[in-house]
Design a protein around this motif. Structure first.
Motif, PDB file in Angstrom:
ATOM      1  N   ARG A  38       3.928   4.179  -1.562  1.00 44.32           N
ATOM      2  CA  ARG A  38       3.702   2.739  -1.446  1.00 44.32           C
ATOM      3  C   ARG A  38       2.232   2.405  -1.728  1.00 44.32           C
ATOM      4  NH1 ARG A  38       7.589  -0.390   1.361  1.00 44.32           N
ATOM      5  NH2 ARG A  38       9.497   0.823   1.640  1.00 44.32           N
ATOM      6  N   ALA A  39       1.326   3.263  -1.253  1.00 41.69           N
ATOM      7  CA  ALA A  39      -0.107   3.021  -1.502  1.00 41.69           C
ATOM      8  C   ALA A  39      -0.397   3.095  -3.006  1.00 41.69           C
ATOM      9  CB  ALA A  39      -0.951   4.032  -0.734  1.00 41.69           C
ATOM     10  N   VAL A  40       0.261   4.029  -3.700  1.00 49.37           N
ATOM     11  CA  VAL A  40       0.069   4.116  -5.154  1.00 49.37           C
ATOM     12  C   VAL A  40       0.635   2.846  -5.814  1.00 49.37           C
ATOM     13  CG1 VAL A  40       0.555   5.410  -7.271  1.00 49.37           C
ATOM     14  CG2 VAL A  40       0.281   6.647  -5.103  1.00 49.37           C
ATOM     15  N   GLY A  41       1.796   2.405  -5.331  1.00 43.80           N
ATOM     16  CA  GLY A  41       2.398   1.175  -5.861  1.00 43.80           C
ATOM     17  C   GLY A  41       1.468  -0.001  -5.679  1.00 43.80           C
ATOM     18  N   LEU A  42       0.852  -0.091  -4.484  1.00 38.22           N
ATOM     19  CA  LEU A  42      -0.079  -1.189  -4.198  1.00 38.22           C
ATOM     20  C   LEU A  42      -1.282  -1.131  -5.149  1.00 38.22           C
ATOM     21  CD1 LEU A  42      -0.954  -3.562  -2.373  1.00 38.22           C
ATOM     22  CD2 LEU A  42      -1.996  -1.888  -0.833  1.00 38.22           C
ATOM     23  N   LYS A  43      -1.747   0.074  -5.416  1.00 39.19           N
ATOM     24  CA  LYS A  43      -2.890   0.242  -6.328  1.00 39.19           C
ATOM     25  C   LYS A  43      -2.554  -0.329  -7.718  1.00 39.19           C
ATOM     26  CE  LYS A  43      -6.864   2.299  -7.521  1.00 39.19           C
ATOM     27  NZ  LYS A  43      -8.148   1.926  -6.896  1.00 39.19           N
ATOM     28  N   THR A  44      -1.341  -0.035  -8.193  1.00 42.09           N
ATOM     29  CA  THR A  44      -0.974  -0.540  -9.535  1.00 42.09           C
ATOM     30  C   THR A  44      -0.888  -2.065  -9.539  1.00 42.09           C
ATOM     31  OG1 THR A  44       1.420  -0.353  -9.179  1.00 42.09           O
ATOM     32  CG2 THR A  44       0.318   1.561 -10.157  1.00 42.09           C
ATOM     33  N   GLN A  86       0.012  -2.252   6.800  1.00 44.76           N
ATOM     34  CA  GLN A  86       0.877  -3.442   6.826  1.00 44.76           C
ATOM     35  C   GLN A  86       1.192  -3.920   5.420  1.00 44.76           C
ATOM     36  OE1 GLN A  86       2.377  -4.907   9.384  1.00 44.76           O
ATOM     37  NE2 GLN A  86       1.530  -3.283  10.670  1.00 44.76           N
ATOM     38  N   LYS A  87       0.163  -3.936   4.596  1.00 41.84           N
ATOM     39  CA  LYS A  87       0.275  -4.480   3.227  1.00 41.84           C
ATOM     40  C   LYS A  87       1.325  -3.774   2.375  1.00 41.84           C
ATOM     41  CE  LYS A  87      -3.361  -6.754   0.773  1.00 41.84           C
ATOM     42  NZ  LYS A  87      -4.698  -6.666   0.230  1.00 41.84           N
ATOM     43  N   ILE A  88       1.571  -2.493   2.681  1.00 46.14           N
ATOM     44  CA  ILE A  88       2.494  -1.718   1.849  1.00 46.14           C
ATOM     45  C   ILE A  88       3.959  -1.945   2.227  1.00 46.14           C
ATOM     46  CG2 ILE A  88       0.864   0.105   1.184  1.00 46.14           C
ATOM     47  CD1 ILE A  88       2.008   1.847   3.437  1.00 46.14           C
ATOM     48  N   ARG A  89       4.222  -2.836   3.187  1.00 44.43           N
ATOM     49  CA  ARG A  89       5.602  -3.032   3.659  1.00 44.43           C
ATOM     50  C   ARG A  89       6.332  -4.185   2.983  1.00 44.43           C
ATOM     51  NH1 ARG A  89       7.130   1.689   5.042  1.00 44.43           N
ATOM     52  NH2 ARG A  89       5.228   2.722   5.659  1.00 44.43           N
ATOM     53  N   THR A  90       5.736  -4.815   1.981  1.00 42.43           N
ATOM     54  CA  THR A  90       6.416  -5.939   1.335  1.00 42.43           C
ATOM     55  C   THR A  90       7.458  -5.430   0.333  1.00 42.43           C
ATOM     56  OG1 THR A  90       4.879  -6.024  -0.526  1.00 42.43           O
ATOM     57  CG2 THR A  90       4.264  -7.285   1.431  1.00 42.43           C
ATOM     58  N   SER A  91       8.405  -6.303  -0.053  1.00 41.91           N
ATOM     59  CA  SER A  91       9.409  -5.846  -1.017  1.00 41.91           C
ATOM     60  C   SER A  91       8.800  -5.627  -2.399  1.00 41.91           C
ATOM     61  CB  SER A  91      10.630  -6.761  -1.073  1.00 41.91           C
ATOM     62  OG  SER A  91      10.306  -8.047  -0.745  1.00 41.91           O
ATOM     63  N   GLU A  92       7.733  -6.352  -2.708  1.00 40.19           N
ATOM     64  CA  GLU A  92       7.053  -6.142  -4.000  1.00 40.19           C
ATOM     65  C   GLU A  92       6.498  -4.704  -4.066  1.00 40.19           C
ATOM     66  OE1 GLU A  92       3.460  -8.369  -4.469  1.00 40.19           O
ATOM     67  OE2 GLU A  92       3.401  -8.112  -6.658  1.00 40.19           O
ATOM     68  N   VAL A  93       5.907  -4.268  -2.957  1.00 38.28           N
ATOM     69  CA  VAL A  93       5.342  -2.909  -2.933  1.00 38.28           C
ATOM     70  C   VAL A  93       6.462  -1.856  -2.899  1.00 38.28           C
ATOM     71  CG1 VAL A  93       3.833  -1.297  -1.694  1.00 38.28           C
ATOM     72  CG2 VAL A  93       3.156  -3.682  -1.915  1.00 38.28           C
ATOM     73  N   SER A  94       7.577  -2.148  -2.218  1.00 40.32           N
ATOM     74  CA  SER A  94       8.715  -1.203  -2.189  1.00 40.32           C
ATOM     75  C   SER A  94       9.162  -0.885  -3.607  1.00 40.32           C
ATOM     76  CB  SER A  94       9.933  -1.801  -1.482  1.00 40.32           C
ATOM     77  OG  SER A  94       9.654  -2.124  -0.177  1.00 40.32           O
ATOM     78  N   LEU A  95       9.273  -1.949  -4.382  1.00 42.09           N
ATOM     79  CA  LEU A  95       9.735  -1.812  -5.760  1.00 42.09           C
ATOM     80  C   LEU A  95       8.731  -1.028  -6.599  1.00 42.09           C
ATOM     81  CD1 LEU A  95      12.277  -3.082  -6.924  1.00 42.09           C
ATOM     82  CD2 LEU A  95      10.843  -4.848  -7.951  1.00 42.09           C
TER      83      LEU A  95
END
Ligand code: DC
Length: 220
Positions: A38-44, A86-95
């Motif tokens: 999720r952290a990598v997803g958030l980075k992108t 907390q930030k990594i728990r959104t559906s945008e980040v899940s995807l």
């Protein structure tokens, strides 16, 4: 007694609930590996990197700064030294997490980090490839699953309970089905039950029943 416990399964099956309870009961480390993807997803998302741009993703993953720290016994995930738990728990980040998790360089880097965090200590890790790839020699392996509908229902109720508005069951179900497909069909370390993992279908079970089942299989 040293424990290495691998818990795999699809999104929303209750892996982390069981893993946390096990870690508490056995007084061992719990590592939520999904948080790292999720952290990598958030980075992108932050860097506006196109998921298809493998060259760029290969480049950022080389020196990505992801750290896991335990504060009052709870895992906190840091990206570039910022607590993003907390930030990594959104559906945008899940995807985004599910999408970056298909990329081999991302997986190799995360697995390296996961193994180094666990080191030699007792650990329960949850994810998609723990029993098959990250800890192939884990002493105990569980594959925790439930029907997509049941998982969507649980996620729906959880979001409602957290006071989230505009929660739509059909969208949650679609999201779960998309991630199941994406996580299971990737070529490198896909979501799969390890041959020696014990299958636990939680569709009809309470949290306590699942925990008892897991503990009984461990003779713990
Ligand atoms: O467990 P989670 O829903 O927080 O995981 C988010 C995404 O990360 C999931 O859709 C697939 C990916 N993931 C993975 O590929 N391998 C893992 N060990 C853990 C998560």
């Amino acid at each position: 007694m040293k424990y290495t416990i691998a818990i795999d399964g699809p999104a929303g099956a209750g892996k982390s609930t069981i893993a946390k309870l096990l870690a508490k009961k056995l007084d061992i480390l719990y590592l939520d590996t999904g948080a790292m993807y999720r952290a990598v997803g958030l980075k992108t998302i932050q860097e506006k990197i196109d998921i298809q741009d493998i060259v760029k993703i290969d480049a950022i993953i080389e020196d990505i700064n992801i750290k896991v720290r335990y504060i009052d016994g709870k895992q906190h995930t840091f990206l570039d030294d910022v607590d993003v738990s907390q930030k990594i728990r959104t559906s945008e980040v899940s995807l985004a997490a599910s999408n970056v998790a298909v990329i081999k360089s991302v997986r190799l880097k995360m697995v390296e980090l996961q193994r180094s965090i666990a080191g030699d200590q007792s650990v329960v890790m949850d994810g998609r490839d723990i029993g098959t790839y990250v800890l192939p020699n884990a002493q105990f392996k569980f594959f925790i699953t439930a029907t997509a509908e049941e998982r969507a229902k649980r996620r729906f109720l959880e979001m409602k309970e957290n006071g989230e508005k505009n929660v739509d069951y059909d969208i949650i179900l679609e999201d779960i089905k998309y991630r199941d497909k994406n996580d299971s069909n990737r070529s490198f370390a896909p979501l799969r039950k390890a041959e020696d993992a014990i299958l636990v279908d939680t569709t009809e079970l309470s949290v306590d029943e699942v925990l008892q089942k897991v503990l009984a299989n461990m003779n713990a």
